[in-house]
Design a protein around this motif. Structure first.
Motif, PDB file in Angstrom:
ATOM      1  N   HIS A   1     -15.039 -11.401  32.637  1.00 30.96           N
ATOM      2  CA  HIS A   1     -15.338 -10.858  31.318  1.00 30.96           C
ATOM      3  C   HIS A   1     -14.441 -11.464  30.238  1.00 30.96           C
ATOM      4  N   MET A   2     -13.329 -12.059  30.627  1.00 30.88           N
ATOM      5  CA  MET A   2     -12.453 -12.699  29.651  1.00 30.88           C
ATOM      6  C   MET A   2     -13.168 -13.899  29.014  1.00 30.88           C
TER       7      MET A   2
ATOM      8  N   PHE B   1      -7.344 -28.069  24.214  1.00 32.98           N
ATOM      9  CA  PHE B   1      -6.700 -26.822  24.591  1.00 32.98           C
ATOM     10  C   PHE B   1      -7.769 -25.803  24.983  1.00 32.98           C
ATOM     11  N   LEU B   2      -7.450 -25.026  26.007  1.00 33.04           N
ATOM     12  CA  LEU B   2      -8.285 -23.891  26.388  1.00 33.04           C
ATOM     13  C   LEU B   2      -7.544 -22.620  25.993  1.00 33.04           C
ATOM     14  N   VAL B   3      -8.241 -21.726  25.309  1.00 31.32           N
ATOM     15  CA  VAL B   3      -7.667 -20.456  24.895  1.00 31.32           C
ATOM     16  C   VAL B   3      -8.400 -19.332  25.622  1.00 31.32           C
ATOM     17  N   CYS B   4      -7.663 -18.535  26.384  1.00 38.82           N
ATOM     18  CA  CYS B   4      -8.236 -17.374  27.064  1.00 38.82           C
ATOM     19  C   CYS B   4      -8.050 -16.161  26.158  1.00 38.82           C
ATOM     20  N   VAL B   5      -9.164 -15.534  25.779  1.00 40.99           N
ATOM     21  CA  VAL B   5      -9.139 -14.397  24.863  1.00 40.99           C
ATOM     22  C   VAL B   5      -9.575 -13.138  25.600  1.00 40.99           C
ATOM     23  N   ASN B   6      -9.187 -11.985  25.066  1.00 47.45           N
ATOM     24  CA  ASN B   6      -9.582 -10.721  25.665  1.00 47.45           C
ATOM     25  C   ASN B   6     -11.069 -10.467  25.501  1.00 47.45           C
ATOM     26  N   ALA B   7     -11.656  -9.848  26.517  1.00 50.84           N
ATOM     27  CA  ALA B   7     -13.107  -9.684  26.566  1.00 50.84           C
ATOM     28  C   ALA B   7     -13.660  -8.959  25.345  1.00 50.84           C
ATOM     29  N   SER B   8     -13.040  -7.847  24.992  1.00 56.22           N
ATOM     30  CA  SER B   8     -13.566  -7.039  23.890  1.00 56.22           C
ATOM     31  C   SER B   8     -13.380  -7.709  22.537  1.00 56.22           C
ATOM     32  N   ASN B   9     -12.534  -8.726  22.482  1.00 58.30           N
ATOM     33  CA  ASN B   9     -12.217  -9.376  21.205  1.00 58.30           C
ATOM     34  C   ASN B   9     -12.896 -10.730  21.022  1.00 58.30           C
ATOM     35  N   ARG B  10     -13.651 -11.167  22.009  1.00 57.55           N
ATOM     36  CA  ARG B  10     -14.153 -12.544  22.011  1.00 57.55           C
ATOM     37  C   ARG B  10     -14.811 -12.939  20.686  1.00 57.55           C
TER      38      ARG B  10
END
Length: 365
Positions: A55-56, A112-121
């Motif tokens: 979900h991330m 660059f790869l940025v991993c973001v929080n699921a609810s904030n995508r």
């Protein structure tokens, strides 16, 4: 949330096979637990657990100015890390409040790869595009990727068995590409539990095959699945922030104890002026660890008191499976935030004794 609005990850069928209790979370049907939160928690602390964290979100920055563009969107400084490394950071609004906390993986000056929080995508991507300068493309590839977290003392050995010895030998906060069949996967030695291991970024089409390969290869290591419930108790024992609980658009990194990833001297970035002003004026409150005594567990929203006066509120709390202690995170006024300060927490009308405690609450040593 309507059932039709809840998405399934590529690993959904695997969770059903394991008998998971599925719940809606951040727009996805996610496993809360399989054979029990306490068992899954203990499995990760002592052996190795697998989490579906598909979900991330995965957002790529590419282009000749990718380093400069991304560095002006985050509080940390990407010039401090080399290619093949990861960095934890925050991303702020112009007023200094936290849009999200992120992990950035650096492959080169231009990628660059940025991993973001699921609810904030979607909010994050909109913010990035609104504040980004020219010279980089911002591509949201979240729908194309799955993510499996492999966490626990036996995790490096398990990763090595499936992906080769180089995967087992990676140092913390690194990222590297590996092959699984004809698929290219990324392994990062990051995580959300405080245990060794990593997170596998992989195409949706091979997610189930990789999960099953990990389960088979780790049978003698005690491998098993772990859900969102254990993920929360594990991260809280380490005092890792959860967006929406401990950090959000009402607080700044300086208040949330994230000054260590806020490089005010690196040069311009979104929110820097507001953070400089707050630092000069004095941070009014601080996110602290607390331990509650007697019969009380701190829960989100509970008031924190000192000498009968409300001085803050709890953001996260639980009874630690590893230590048996009632622990939590809370924002308290700065004058009450020193380690050892005696407080009370209003637990459903009962004022339970508490104390400010230096996190983390758990250590392998």
């Amino acid at each position: 949330m309507e059932e039709a609005d809840v998405r399934r990850t590529a690993l959904h069928d695997v969770h059903v096979e394991h008998g998971a209790r599925i719940v809606p979370f951040a727009g996805y049907a996610m496993p809360l637990q399989y054979d029990g939160i306490l068992k899954e928690h203990a499995r990760v602390r002592a052996q190795v657990g697998l989490f579906d964290v598909s979900h991330m979100g995965e957002v790529w920055f590419r282009g000749p100015q990718a380093l400069t563009v991304l560095n002006k969107l985050i509080t940390n400084d990407l010039n401090r890390i080399e290619d093949g490394r990861a960095q934890y950071t925050a991303m702020c609004a112009p007023d200094g409040t936290i849009v999200d906390d992120l992990i950035v993986y650096r492959f080169s000056d231009e990628e660059f790869l940025v991993c973001v929080n699921a609810s904030n995508r979607h909010t994050d991507v909109a913010h990035m595009r609104a504040h980004a300068e020219a010279g980089a493309t911002i591509t949201d590839e979240s729908d194309e990727w799955s993510q499996i977290a492999v966490q626990g003392p036996c995790a490096p050995e398990l990763l090595g068995r499936v992906f080769g010895p180089e995967a087992a030998q990676m140092k913390p906060f690194r990222v590297a590409a590996f092959e699984y069949g004809e698929a290219r996967v990324l392994i990062s030695t990051t995580g959300y539990t405080g245990e060794p291991g990593g997170e596998i970024y992989l195409p949706n089409g091979v997610a189930c095959a990789v999960w099953r390969a990990l389960m088979e290869a780790g049978a003698d290591l005690g491998v098993g699945p772990a859900g969102l419930g254990a993920r929360d108790t594990l991260r809280l024992e380490m005092a890792y922030c959860l967006y929406g609980n401990d950090i959000d658009r009402t607080c700044t990194p300086l208040e949330a104890g994230l000054g260590w990833v806020t490089r005010l001297k690196k040069g311009p970035f979104v929110g820097r002026d507001a953070l400089l002003a707050q630092k000069e004026a004095g941070v009014p409150r601080k996110l602290v660890g607390i331990e509650v005594f007697e019969k009380g567990i701190p829960r989100q929203g509970y008031d924190v008191l000192r000498e009968g006066q409300v001085v803050g509120h709890v953001t996260s709390g639980t009874k630690s499976p590893s230590t048996g202690r009632s622990i939590g995170l809370a924002y308290v006024a700065i004058e009450h935030s020193a380690e050892g300060v005696e407080l009370h927490v209003d637990c459903r009308g009962k004022h339970r004794p508490a104390r400010v405690t230096k996190p983390p609450f758990y250590s392998r040593t």
